[in-house]
Design a protein around this motif. Structure first.
Motif, short mmCIF file in Angstrom:
data_model
loop_
_atom_site.label_atom_id
_atom_site.label_comp_id
_atom_site.label_asym_id
_atom_site.label_seq_id
_atom_site.Cartn_x
_atom_site.Cartn_y
_atom_site.Cartn_z
N HIS A 112 0.82 -1.21 0.00
CA HIS A 112 0.00 0.00 0.00
C HIS A 112 0.86 1.27 0.00
N ILE A 113 2.16 1.12 -0.11
CA ILE A 113 3.08 2.26 -0.14
C ILE A 113 3.47 2.55 -1.58
N HIS A 114 3.62 3.82 -1.90
CA HIS A 114 4.03 4.20 -3.25
C HIS A 114 5.35 3.48 -3.60
N PRO A 115 5.45 2.91 -4.81
CA PRO A 115 6.66 2.16 -5.19
C PRO A 115 7.97 2.91 -4.99
N GLU A 116 7.95 4.22 -5.18
CA GLU A 116 9.18 5.00 -5.03
C GLU A 116 9.57 5.21 -3.57
N ARG A 163 -1.77 9.57 -1.34
CA ARG A 163 -1.80 10.48 -0.19
C ARG A 163 -0.43 10.52 0.46
N TRP A 164 -0.07 11.70 0.98
CA TRP A 164 1.17 11.85 1.75
C TRP A 164 0.85 11.63 3.22
N VAL A 165 1.70 10.88 3.91
CA VAL A 165 1.53 10.69 5.35
C VAL A 165 2.86 10.97 6.04
N ARG A 166 2.75 11.36 7.29
CA ARG A 166 3.94 11.55 8.13
C ARG A 166 3.84 10.55 9.27
N ILE A 180 1.33 6.92 0.30
CA ILE A 180 0.61 5.66 0.27
C ILE A 180 -0.37 5.72 -0.90
N VAL A 181 -0.75 4.55 -1.40
CA VAL A 181 -1.68 4.46 -2.53
C VAL A 181 -2.94 3.75 -2.06
N ARG A 182 -4.06 4.45 -2.08
CA ARG A 182 -5.31 3.85 -1.64
C ARG A 182 -5.84 2.88 -2.70
N ILE A 224 -0.90 14.28 5.59
CA ILE A 224 -0.40 15.64 5.40
C ILE A 224 -0.44 16.04 3.93
N THR A 225 -1.31 15.39 3.16
CA THR A 225 -1.36 15.61 1.72
C THR A 225 -1.52 17.09 1.36
#
Length: 219
Positions: free
Chosen positions: A63-67, A104-107, A96-98, A130-131
């Motif tokens: 669920h995390i962005h590949p990069e 979405r950006w998360v901290r 993260i990718v829903r 924190i998107t």
């Protein structure tokens, strides 16, 4: 029993605090790769905890962005030992990718502790969406601490990215302490940035500075 009651009351206060902040809580057993998360954590990821339970970092990686997946999930055991020894905390920002494809950006802010029963390291922390504060970062448009000026108000005072970020948290009702927890900074640092923003905007206090920044198109 009195101690247990106190701990339960303390836990409830912490739970309500994080609920008010909109943060999702997580607890990770590093040695056994076991992940435990609350309902808000799943909401941030756009998941149903009953339909899509995540119990390990291996499952979370999907669920995390590949990069960002490697930097977000890497376990540095030397750093873990240092954090335990210093009672320190760490933070990391990633995407993260829903399930619907939304990014979405998360901290994530956490500390590492030794489990009292097993003496094995555990990471305990929270994530916050924190998107809305990361649009420039996501598009690689704004370098850190780059002074910005609203395009529609060229005569507006320039404030830094960090000052703007702190003001935005004020605008949604967060205190300096809550903002410090969200951003993984000290309360003193948050107050420093807020005071700078108040001075630059010619405001009387941080709330006045926030409304002024919104009026000038800086937020």
């Amino acid at each position: 029993m009195a101690d247990d009651a106190f701990l339960r009351a303390d836990y409830e206060r912490l739970r309500l605090t994080f609920q008010a902040m909109g943060s999702g809580l997580w607890d990770y057993d590093i040695a056994n790769d076991r992940l435990f998360c609350n309902t808000r954590w799943y909401e941030i990821l756009g998941l149903d905890p009953m339909a899509s339970p995540i119990t390990s970092i291996v499952e979370f990686r999907r669920h995390i962005h590949p990069e960002d997946v490697d930097s977000a999930t890497a376990v540095d055991y030397d750093k873990v030992s240092q954090l335990i020894a210093s009672d320190g905390r760490y933070h990391h920002e990633f995407r993260i990718v829903r399930p619907d494809g939304e990014i979405r950006w998360v901290r994530s802010v956490a500390c590492v502790i030794l489990d009292g029963a097993t003496q094995q390291p555990r990471a305990v922390g929270c994530i916050t969406d924190i998107t809305e504060f990361q649009t420039g970062k996501a598009n690689n448009e704004l370098p850190a601490e780059q002074p910005i000026r609203a395009a529609s108000a060229p005569e507006a005072p320039a404030i830094s990215d960090r000052e703007r970020e702190c003001l935005r948290w004020v605008s949604v009702g967060k205190t300096a302490w809550e903002t410090a927890v969200i951003l993984g900074l000290s309360r003193r640092t948050i107050e420093f940035h807020l005071n700078n923003a108040v001075r630059k905007l010619g405001a009387s206090n941080k709330v006045h500075a926030t409304t002024t920044a919104i009026r000038l198109g800086l937020l």
